[in-house]
Each structure stands twice: as C-alpha cells, then as structure tokens.
Design an enzyme around this catalytic site. Sequence first.
Site, PDB file in Angstrom:
ATOM      1  N   CYS A 115       0.819  -1.227   0.000  1.00  0.00           N
ATOM      2  CA  CYS A 115       0.000   0.000   0.000  1.00  0.00           C
ATOM      3  C   CYS A 115       0.847   1.269   0.000  1.00  0.00           C
ATOM      4  CB  CYS A 115      -0.913   0.018   1.220  1.00  0.00           C
ATOM      5  SG  CYS A 115      -2.055  -1.354   1.240  1.00  0.00           S
ATOM      6  N   HIS A 255      -3.498   7.008   4.000  1.00  0.00           N
ATOM      7  CA  HIS A 255      -3.889   5.798   3.267  1.00  0.00           C
ATOM      8  C   HIS A 255      -5.322   5.471   3.680  1.00  0.00           C
ATOM      9  CE1 HIS A 255      -4.073   1.916   1.589  1.00  0.00           C
ATOM     10  NE2 HIS A 255      -3.820   1.240   2.699  1.00  0.00           N
ATOM     11  N   ASN A 285     -10.284   0.312   0.298  1.00  0.00           N
ATOM     12  CA  ASN A 285      -8.821   0.364   0.328  1.00  0.00           C
ATOM     13  C   ASN A 285      -8.290  -0.021  -1.056  1.00  0.00           C
ATOM     14  OD1 ASN A 285      -6.109  -0.113   0.679  1.00  0.00           O
ATOM     15  ND2 ASN A 285      -6.343  -1.298   2.572  1.00  0.00           N
TER      16      ASN A 285
END
Length: 359
Positions: A115, A255, A285
């Site tokens: 990520c 994030h 996500n």
Amino acid sequence: MQKRYGRITGWGAYTPSKVVTNHDLEQALDTSHEWIVQRTGICARHVAAPGETTATMSTEAGRRALAKADLDAADLDLIIVATSTPDHLTPPVSSQVQHALGAANVPAFVLVTGCTGFMYALATAQQFIAGGMYQRILIIGAELLSRHIDWTDRATCVLFGDAAGAVVMEATAVPCGVFGFDLGSDGSGAAHIIAPAAGTAEPVSATTFAEGRQFIRMNGREVFKFATRVIGRSCQASLTQAELSLDEVDWIIPHQANLRIIQSAAKSMKVPLDRFYINLEKYANTSAASIPLALCEGLDSGVIQPTDTLLLVSFGAGLTWASAVLQMEPVAAKLMSRLTAVNGVNGQYKNGVKTAVPL
Ligand code: UT7
C-alpha cells in the site's frame, strides 16, 4: 549544481465503472452494511471489469495526468508504476504502460512495497530529480486487488477496491514539491498481510489452489495496531525533515484503509478529523492507488488547493510505512495566496501558478 525541486504539474485518476456496494455483498456473504460501515467506514468499492487490468487502469490515469501537465508521453524521462498486482509476473507492467502511453524508449520500472508503493515512488522520483538525472517523471499507483482476494472470505473481500492514480513531477529551480519524507519497513510483520502461494515460496499446485493460498490473507487486528503506532511517528519524522509543524499543514492525506485507523491517528496526533482528507467510503482500500486517488479527487473538487501544504501518510504490507510533506505550488505562491487573503485580493490560477488580481 543549482538545487532542483520536483514540482507536481499534473494529476489524474481512474476507477472502474462497476460499483459493488455493501448491500450487494450482503447478498452473497455473511456480512452486513452496518458491520462494514461501523468497523471500516467503507460503503462501496469499484471493481474492474473483464478486460480491465492494472496496465489499462494505469495507462488511463497516466494519460489524464499528462494531459493536466500539458505534456506528451514522449516528453517523459521516467515512468514508475507502484503496484503489487501487475498484469503478469513478467513482463513488468511498467513497460506495458510505457508502450500503451506511446512513451517510446522511456525507462520504466515497477516498485513493489504494498500500500505504500506510491509514497516510495514519490520519494524515488524526487531523488532522481534532485540529483539532476531526470526532468519529467510519471508516477503511478495502481492496484487491481479484486482478482487477488477470496470473495468468500468476509474478513478481506469487503475491504478492497480497484483504482489507479498518477502524478507528473517536473524539475524546477523554484522551491516546491517534497520537502521531507520518511520511509520504513519491518519485515517481522510479513505474515500479517500475505498471499502465501502467489510467488516463488509456494509454487501454485492443485493443493495450494484448493486451499485458496493464492489469495491475500490478513491479520486485520495486527495491521490495525501497527498502523496506529506508525502513522503519527512517521508524520513527525517527515515534518521534522521539512522543518514544519503540524499546525502549518493544511491537509493530511492518509492511506484510505479504515476510518477507525484515521480517527485513532487524529486523536493521537491531536489534529481535528476534518483536516484529514477521507474518501474511503466510496472506494474502499485501493492499496497503492489510495493516496493518489484521494489527492486527485481533492484537487479536482477544489477541496484541496494546489497552494496547500499536504502531509501524505501510508502503511501496509511488508509491513511498511511512508510519509511525505508535499507543497505542490512553489512556496512563493503559497505565501502570496496567504498575503492576498489578508489584503482582500483575489487569486487566480494561470498555468497552475496562483497570481494575484485586484478585486
Ligand atoms: O492497507 C493496509 C491493509 N489493511 C488494513 O488496514 C486493515 C486493518 N485492520 C482493519 O481494518 C480491521 O482489523 C478489520 C476491519 C479488518 C476488522 O475489524 P476488527 O474490529 O479488527 O474485527 P475482527 O477481525 O476482530 O473481527 C470481529 C468479528 C469476528 O467475529 P467473532 O470472532 O468476534 O465472532 C469476525 O469473524 O467480526 C467478524 N467479521 C465480520 N462480520 C461481519 C469479520 N469480518 C466480517 C464481516 N462482516 N465482513
């Protein structure tokens, strides 16, 4: 050599048109819209259609960023694609993107840190520019996780979405861009986010396939604890390097994994939640795409101004973390926009630069 800075001159994102809501998932899984919203803040996610791939999404986001920067793909000196979900093990998806963009012979590489990939790529691009090697770099964060999750595993499949986001970074002598960054890795937590049989450690076999070991598995609670531990620490490290305080930051772009993680970070950093840019309810996500997707949306909607001081922060597989202080417009433009606000003079943008005009 004169000091060189990496200015963000273009940005663009792509999300597949198909939207899967929590209510859609309720039909197929033992889950509920209420559980997902309460535990994560997520309401929907975009899912790639057959034929769409990481390369096609990256290419579209890249095209949009180049158009915004008013550049041709052939003008690029480098393309970095941050992703953990390339179209193939080989060739590198970055070369597919380079070819599809028409960036003939432009060097391109894939950067894989889960990520945090886009953040690592941003820091890498900034170093190439500061070192004088390249002038114009396309940085893409893209992820197609819907093909790497087990759609019968409610602990993971409700969490992820597909997307790509891109920015163009160009060299300038005017102070702007990434003023500080912090990158980190703790491989002792590797097992907390893992696709056990999607690499060389466990070659795909009938057994691994039957057990679904090619899919991503996650120890959500451990990742949650890790994230709340590193976010504040990493932000502080970037701010220290940039010689800025949290009060001078207009927006924190975290994030977009879980609203509760962001709430907990806001609390421990003593920053009001409304200074965090949040769009995870619509996209879930999207891993390496999450920060550029939020940045693009914020800029395109006018919520985030190019003169704003931004603090980007990410965490994820590895385990890894990353943060950066980003000032898109040259510092002088920011100071001028503050002055014009004080003096009652309007600002207007010309070629991405804010200029003052009398009322
Ligand atoms: O990009 C970085 C990647 N990952 C992350 O950032 C994830 C970080 N972690 C998280 O976001 C959270 O840990 C989750 C959202 C994944 C899980 O939330 P949690 O509050 O930590 O729940 P849990 O895993 O402790 O599970 C609580 C209960 C369990 O049931 P029991 O054992 O208490 O009966 C789960 O089986 O919730 C159950 N559960 C669900 N129930 C309904 C797990 N997933 C679901 C679901 N729907 N989708």
